[in-house]
Design a protein around this motif. Structure first.
Motif, mmCIF file in Angstrom:
data_model
loop_
_atom_site.group_PDB
_atom_site.id
_atom_site.type_symbol
_atom_site.label_atom_id
_atom_site.label_comp_id
_atom_site.label_asym_id
_atom_site.label_seq_id
_atom_site.Cartn_x
_atom_site.Cartn_y
_atom_site.Cartn_z
ATOM 1 N N GLY A 202 0.795 -1.232 0.000
ATOM 2 C CA GLY A 202 0.000 0.000 0.000
ATOM 3 C C GLY A 202 0.821 1.274 0.000
ATOM 4 N N LEU A 203 2.033 1.218 -0.553
ATOM 5 C CA LEU A 203 2.870 2.416 -0.590
ATOM 6 C C LEU A 203 2.281 3.471 -1.518
ATOM 7 C CD1 LEU A 203 6.492 0.944 -0.760
ATOM 8 C CD2 LEU A 203 5.166 1.569 1.249
ATOM 9 N N THR A 204 2.580 4.722 -1.227
ATOM 10 C CA THR A 204 2.129 5.843 -2.048
ATOM 11 C C THR A 204 3.276 6.828 -2.200
ATOM 12 O OG1 THR A 204 -0.197 5.665 -1.395
ATOM 13 C CG2 THR A 204 0.527 7.801 -2.157
ATOM 14 N N GLY A 205 3.397 7.407 -3.399
ATOM 15 C CA GLY A 205 4.395 8.446 -3.603
ATOM 16 C C GLY A 205 5.276 8.211 -4.807
ATOM 17 N N LEU A 206 6.375 8.953 -4.853
ATOM 18 C CA LEU A 206 7.335 8.923 -5.957
ATOM 19 C C LEU A 206 8.573 8.139 -5.541
ATOM 20 C CD1 LEU A 206 8.588 10.021 -8.666
ATOM 21 C CD2 LEU A 206 9.354 11.993 -7.324
ATOM 22 N N TYR A 207 8.987 7.208 -6.393
ATOM 23 C CA TYR A 207 10.159 6.385 -6.106
ATOM 24 C C TYR A 207 11.010 6.200 -7.362
ATOM 25 C CZ TYR A 207 7.689 4.970 -1.826
ATOM 26 O OH TYR A 207 7.024 4.960 -0.624
ATOM 27 N N HIS A 208 12.294 6.016 -7.158
ATOM 28 C CA HIS A 208 13.197 5.618 -8.235
ATOM 29 C C HIS A 208 13.315 4.095 -8.202
ATOM 30 C CE1 HIS A 208 15.347 9.804 -8.343
ATOM 31 N NE2 HIS A 208 14.093 9.842 -8.758
ATOM 32 N N LEU A 209 13.009 3.478 -9.333
ATOM 33 C CA LEU A 209 12.990 2.006 -9.412
ATOM 34 C C LEU A 209 13.903 1.552 -10.545
ATOM 35 C CD1 LEU A 209 12.169 -0.838 -8.868
ATOM 36 C CD2 LEU A 209 9.892 -0.353 -9.773
ATOM 37 N N THR A 210 15.108 1.163 -10.180
ATOM 38 C CA THR A 210 16.089 0.664 -11.144
ATOM 39 C C THR A 210 16.807 -0.517 -10.512
ATOM 40 O OG1 THR A 210 17.915 2.006 -10.291
ATOM 41 C CG2 THR A 210 16.507 3.024 -11.966
ATOM 42 N N ASN A 211 17.592 -1.210 -11.312
ATOM 43 C CA ASN A 211 18.560 -2.127 -10.708
ATOM 44 C C ASN A 211 19.635 -1.285 -10.008
ATOM 45 O OD1 ASN A 211 17.534 -4.234 -13.121
ATOM 46 N ND2 ASN A 211 18.049 -5.153 -11.150
ATOM 47 N N THR A 212 20.569 -1.939 -9.342
ATOM 48 C CA THR A 212 21.536 -1.233 -8.505
ATOM 49 C C THR A 212 22.834 -0.981 -9.271
ATOM 50 O OG1 THR A 212 20.556 -2.245 -6.552
ATOM 51 C CG2 THR A 212 22.771 -1.349 -6.310
ATOM 52 N N GLY A 213 23.470 0.151 -8.983
ATOM 53 C CA GLY A 213 24.708 0.512 -9.657
ATOM 54 C C GLY A 213 24.456 1.400 -10.856
ATOM 55 N N TYR A 214 25.422 1.472 -11.759
ATOM 56 C CA TYR A 214 25.265 2.258 -12.983
ATOM 57 C C TYR A 214 26.327 1.845 -13.983
ATOM 58 C CZ TYR A 214 28.856 5.118 -10.656
ATOM 59 O OH TYR A 214 29.984 5.554 -10.001
ATOM 60 N N ALA A 215 26.075 2.198 -15.242
ATOM 61 C CA ALA A 215 27.002 1.813 -16.319
ATOM 62 C C ALA A 215 26.845 2.770 -17.491
ATOM 63 C CB ALA A 215 26.717 0.388 -16.781
ATOM 64 N N SER A 216 27.884 2.845 -18.300
ATOM 65 C CA SER A 216 27.773 3.575 -19.562
ATOM 66 C C SER A 216 27.146 2.649 -20.611
ATOM 67 C CB SER A 216 29.150 4.020 -20.042
ATOM 68 O OG SER A 216 29.939 2.878 -20.391
#
Length: 280
Positions: A202-216
Motif C-alpha cells: 500500500g505504498l504511495t508516492g514517488l520512487y526511483h525504481l532501477t537495478n543497482t549501480g550504474y554503467a555507460s
C-alpha cells in the motif's frame, strides 16, 4: 482485487500480464486500440465497465528522438493520458501505478546518484512530457498512487537497447557505442517484482525504481556481448558522434535506496540481473 494493465503490447505491460496470470490474479489487459488513455471518454468507459482496484499504466510514448518533432503525440500519451487515468482513479477509488524516466534530469549532478529529492530539469521533449505526466497526476490527486522513475528498461520485445545491439552486431564489422552516457540498465522483471511488492504494502508516492549501480552504454554493450559469447570489437565514442535529435543527459543514474528500504527488497545489481535474464 481487479487489475487493469494498460499498454499490454509493450515489454513492461507484457511482463506484468505474464506475472499476474501466473499469480492467478483477475486482470484486464488492454492495448492502445482497446483503450486510448489520451481520450478521457475511452478511459471512463473502461473504468465504468470493469471497476478496477489497481491500474498499472504501462502505456507510453518512448520514441525519444521522434518526440522532438512529434511532441504533441508524446504529450498526449505521457502527460494527458496520465492525467486522464489519475482523474478516473480518483473518481472510482482505484490505485494508480505509473512510470516515468531518468530523463527528467539534466545529468549535471556530480556528488552522487539522483534521489527523489533532486529537482528535475529535462533536456528533451520526451523527458518534459514524462515530467508533465508526473505533475498532472499529482494535480488530480488520486487517493493512492505510485510514480516509478525507471531507466534503460529491457525485457521481451524490440524497443530496447539489447535488441538494437543484436541487430548492429549482425550488420556491422565493428560497433560504436557511447562511453559518456551513463545510467542504470533495468529489467522488466525487477520493475514488476518491486512494483507489485509496493502495491501489496500500500505504498504511495514517488520512487526511483532501477537495478543497482550504474554503467555507460559502452559498458552495458560489452557485458551483453560477453554474456552471449559474442566477439565483436566495440569502439567507445562520445554520444555527440551520433548527432541525435534529442539531447541526452551525461549521467542520469538514480538511487533505488528508498524503494528498496521500504519494500525490504534487495535489488540486484544491473550486471548480475542482466546475466540472470540473458541466461534464461
Amino acid at each position: 482485487m481487479r487489475y487493469i494493465i494498460l499498454g499490454k503490447n509493450g515489454q513492461l505491460g507484457n511482463a506484468f500480464v505474464k506475472k499476474l496470470k501466473n499469480q492467478k490474479k483477475e486482470c484486464l489487459a488492454l492495448s492502445h486500440k482497446e483503450c486510448d488513455i489520451s481520450d478521457l471518454n475511452s478511459v471512463l468507459k473502461v473504468f465504468e465497465e470493469y471497476r478496477p482496484d489497481i491500474v498499472i499504466n504501462c502505456a507510453a510514448y518512448n520514441l525519444v528522438d521522434k518526440a522532438e518533432t512529434d511532441y504533441w503525440n508524446a504529450y498526449k500519451t505521457n502527460a494527458l493520458g496520465v492525467r486522464n487515468l489519475s482523474f478516473a482513479c480518483k473518481k472510482y477509488s482505484s490505485y494508480l501505478i505509473s512510470y516515468s524516466t531518468d530523463y527528467v534530469f539534466d545529468g549535471t549532478k556530480e556528488n552522487g546518484l539522483y534521489t527523489e529529492e533532486d529537482l528535475p530539469n529535462p533536456l528533451n521533449e520526451y523527458g518534459k512530457s514524462k515530467l508533465a505526466g508526473e505533475k498532472w497526476l499529482l494535480e488530480e490527486n488520486p487517493e493512492k498512487y505510485l510514480i516509478f522513475r525507471t531507466s534503460w528498461v529491457y525485457g521481451e520485445g524490440k524497443q530496447n537497447f539489447i535488441h538494437k545491439l543484436m541487430n548492429w552486431v549482425e550488420n556491422n564489422d565493428y560497433l560504436k557505442i557511447a562511453y559518456d552516457e551513463i545510467s542504470v540498465p533495468t529489467s522488466t522483471r525487477t520493475i514488476v517484482e518491486v512494483s507489485l511488492k509496493a502495491v501489496d504494502q500500500g505504498l504511495t508516492g514517488l520512487y526511483h525504481l532501477t537495478n543497482t549501480g550504474y554503467a555507460s552504454r559502452y559498458e552495458w554493450a560489452k557485458k551483453i556481448l560477453q554474456i552471449r559469447g559474442i566477439k565483436k570489437f566495440i569502439h567507445p565514442v562520445s554520444k555527440d558522434v551520433f548527432n541525435l535529435p534529442a539531447k541526452r543527459p551525461d549521467f542520469s543514474a538514480m538511487d533505488n535506496g528508498k524503494i528498496s528500504r521500504e519494500t525490504k527488497v534487495e535489488i540486484k545489481s544491473w550486471d548480475e540481473e542482466l546475466e540472470t535474464v540473458l541466461s534464461e
